[in-house]
Design a protein around this motif. Structure first.
Motif, short mmCIF file in Angstrom:
data_model
loop_
_atom_site.label_atom_id
_atom_site.label_comp_id
_atom_site.label_asym_id
_atom_site.label_seq_id
_atom_site.Cartn_x
_atom_site.Cartn_y
_atom_site.Cartn_z
N GLY A 10 92.52 -50.47 40.15
CA GLY A 10 92.54 -50.96 38.77
C GLY A 10 93.16 -52.33 38.76
N LYS A 16 97.73 -48.46 36.59
CA LYS A 16 97.40 -47.75 37.84
C LYS A 16 98.63 -47.06 38.43
CE LYS A 16 96.56 -50.37 41.38
NZ LYS A 16 97.69 -50.04 42.27
N VAL A 19 99.39 -43.88 36.57
CA VAL A 19 98.41 -42.85 36.91
C VAL A 19 98.71 -42.27 38.30
CG1 VAL A 19 95.97 -42.44 37.47
CG2 VAL A 19 96.60 -43.71 35.40
N VAL A 135 91.23 -47.10 37.05
CA VAL A 135 91.97 -47.14 35.79
C VAL A 135 91.56 -48.44 35.10
CG1 VAL A 135 94.22 -47.01 34.67
CG2 VAL A 135 93.88 -45.91 36.89
N ASN A 180 92.42 -46.50 29.99
CA ASN A 180 93.82 -46.51 29.53
C ASN A 180 93.98 -47.58 28.45
OD1 ASN A 180 96.55 -46.05 29.32
ND2 ASN A 180 97.07 -47.28 31.13
#
Length: 201
Positions: A10, A16, A19, A135, A180
């Motif tokens: 990402g 990221k 996550v 992401v 996101n």
């Protein structure tokens, strides 16, 4: 059954790292190539002696770490220097990543997540993972988040984004996308848990 290998990527400010932490909480083994890379150039890091030999002792700071600002400036002016630095660091990162994978497999991990900021750019990673998780968020959100956390100016963040793989290229490489954008932490966690289930967690 062999562990599923997931490449996580990402752009800067995408979330990221958040996550990644949530996937680890869900039971994934994590191999953070970026953290391994930073460790090789930290004080007494595995790359320090070779860097000093190749580039000169003045590239090592008083603490015994790579002088990142000096090296960044040098590598920016001289693309060969950047390649020489990568030739020192990448094999070390590869070896440590492999060691961590072996440890994860030995502990019975069902899923190993590789945090790879340059997954799309490097080209070599796609063949080494079973799934790619991206992401994603808008460039405007990336800039706002990074400015808020780092104190960089918007133009500086935009330059970093421009140097990374284009958003469309990342999305094209993805098997799963977590968007996101405007999510509360609990909502993001819900998205990550859904992805984790698809990875057998």
């Amino acid at each position: 059954m062999a562990a599923l290998r997931v490449g996580l990527t990402g752009g800067i400010g995408s979330g990221k790292s958040t996550v990644l932490a949530m996937l680890a909480q869900a039971g994934a083994a994590v191999v953070d190539a970026d953290a391994i890379s930073r460790a090789t150039t930290a004080p007494q890091g595995a790359a320090i002696a070779a860097i000093a030999q190749r580039f000169g002792a003045h590239f090592i700071d008083a603490q015994g770490a790579l002088d990142r600002a000096l090296m960044r400036e040098h590598a920016y002016r001289d693309p060969l220097a950047r390649k020489q630095l990568e030739d020192i660091i990448h094999p070390l990162v590869g070896a440590e990543s492999a060691r961590q994978v072996e440890a994860a497999l030995a502990s019975g991990a069902k899923c190993i997540v590789f945090d790879i900021p340059l997954l799309v750019e490097s080209g070599r990673w796609r063949s080494q993972v079973d799934r790619v998780l991206v992401v994603d968020c808008s460039p405007e959100t990336q800039v706002a988040r990074v400015v808020a956390r780092s104190g960089l100016k918007p133009a500086e963040v935009e330059a970093i984004i421009a140097a990374q793989a284009p958003r469309a290229l990342r999305l094209a490489a993805a098997d799963i996308v977590i968007c996101n954008e405007g999510l509360a932490l609990d909502e993001l966690r819900h998205e990550v848990v859904q992805a984790a289930r698809r990875f057998g967690l």
